[in-house]
Design a protein around this motif. Sequence first.
Motif, short mmCIF file in Angstrom:
data_model
loop_
_atom_site.label_atom_id
_atom_site.label_comp_id
_atom_site.label_asym_id
_atom_site.label_seq_id
_atom_site.Cartn_x
_atom_site.Cartn_y
_atom_site.Cartn_z
N SER A 98 55.42 -131.24 12.36
CA SER A 98 55.19 -129.83 12.66
C SER A 98 55.88 -129.47 13.96
O SER A 98 55.39 -129.81 15.05
CB SER A 98 53.68 -129.56 12.75
N ARG A 100 57.18 -127.37 17.21
CA ARG A 100 56.61 -126.32 18.06
C ARG A 100 57.77 -125.56 18.69
O ARG A 100 58.64 -126.16 19.34
CB ARG A 100 55.71 -126.92 19.13
N GLN A 115 53.31 -123.06 16.30
CA GLN A 115 53.67 -124.03 15.27
C GLN A 115 53.66 -123.33 13.92
O GLN A 115 52.59 -123.00 13.41
CB GLN A 115 52.70 -125.22 15.25
#
Length: 478
Positions: A98, A100, A115
């Motif tokens: 994930s 950012r 995110q």
Amino acid sequence: MKFSVQVIVHPDDDTEASPVIREVFAFDRDDLAPDTLGLQLAEAKDLLAAVQDTVAEQQASAAIAKQVACPHCGVPRRDKDTRTIVVRSLFGALRLASPRWWHCDCRDQPTRTFQPLAALLPERTTPELAYQQTRFAALVSYGITADLLGELLPLGRRLHPAVVRRAVHAVADLLEGELGEERPSFIDTCQRDREELPRPDLPIVVGLDGGYVHSSQQRSRADGWFEVIAGKAIPADGRPACFGYVQTYDTKPRRRLFEVLKAQGMQANQQVTFLTDGGEDIRDIPCYLNAQAEHLLDWFHLTMRITVMANTAKSLSPSPPGPEFPDEPPADLAGEIGTQLQRLKWFCWHGNVFRALQTVDDVIFDLDTAEAAPIEQVRLLKAVREFDAYLRANAGRIPNYGERHRAGEAISTAFTESAVNQVISKRMVKKQQMRWTPRGAHLLLQVRTRVLNDQLASDFHRWYPGLHRMPDPVALVA
């Protein structure tokens, strides 16, 4: 021979990019035998987990790629770092990268970074896994549910019963949040409006009764149990619906019963017959739900009290003769009280409350002697006095049972006894001797009744339209 399974990912855009081919699983097989035929459970788990990882990874990558450019100015967002989020699914725990990103400077934002993948997946458990955990936990214990799902599915790690319990509570909280506000009255039409409505179906019969489950907060024998109310609504045509709640915890009992009747097709001008045991805790719950409703005392509970008193009267000893007539034989007190109780039952059967109360007064007069009475007589006197208060409190709810019985109308909540056994006892009392908090029992009851009514799958499809149609395992309940 050797087998290999490949996953081919076809891009859905108009570019000429070639498909992505990945080999996700391979296995060998020897000569054919019963134990080597086809896939084995462990291999099937590994295959499902591998396919799930590949599909989820490709989905996440495609979703992230679509959000690289700012939707307002089109400038690519700057990357700050990459983290990992874990999403539990039916086919293993997914660990997804994930990224950012920094927010674009073209617009003011509440935070500096975000995110995108975490925003797309706010829940860390897939709906299908939550559904399977919830529906099986409604039928069997949390521990058995965890063992069963862990045995059949590649969950990735051992499923703990506490995780299943939290999943059930989360689903039940969603159901509770959809329940409307409690109201003192749900009758919102006048008589003129009800007369203009089309003719309704035959009456809906509703039975309410109570059961008891072990309390986890037991400090003495008095608080070792708490009461759970369960019931069933039976329409003239259609499938019955059951419901349940913990009386000391639930703050919306009338709203809950009203929604059940509404789901059964209740109209404003439709007659509804409520049958209860006459207890103080549920006597007023059916009030102000329907203008055409009638509230009746269940014949089974009424005659059961009389039968208990009649059995107690058989143990009465003959009364000694008085000092004025010492030569007279002892009076047959047991026979006299038994005859009066039979008359009492007959008056109640025909709805003659006035004569029934007179008979109760006569029995109390015969038993209430000034001299010291045997213990059996004292116990029977106490039971008769309690029945007198019970009869007076429910005098307006005692119909002519004989006339209703001959007309084929409901007079007993025998069907509710089976509902109490089905909703409460099978899951929470009999073979699964757990101790419950009022909140835990109440939330489980909401999920269990949805499964018994074949409604839980519809709830999940309403919350998550992308789920495939899933039938509820009602056959397992029997």
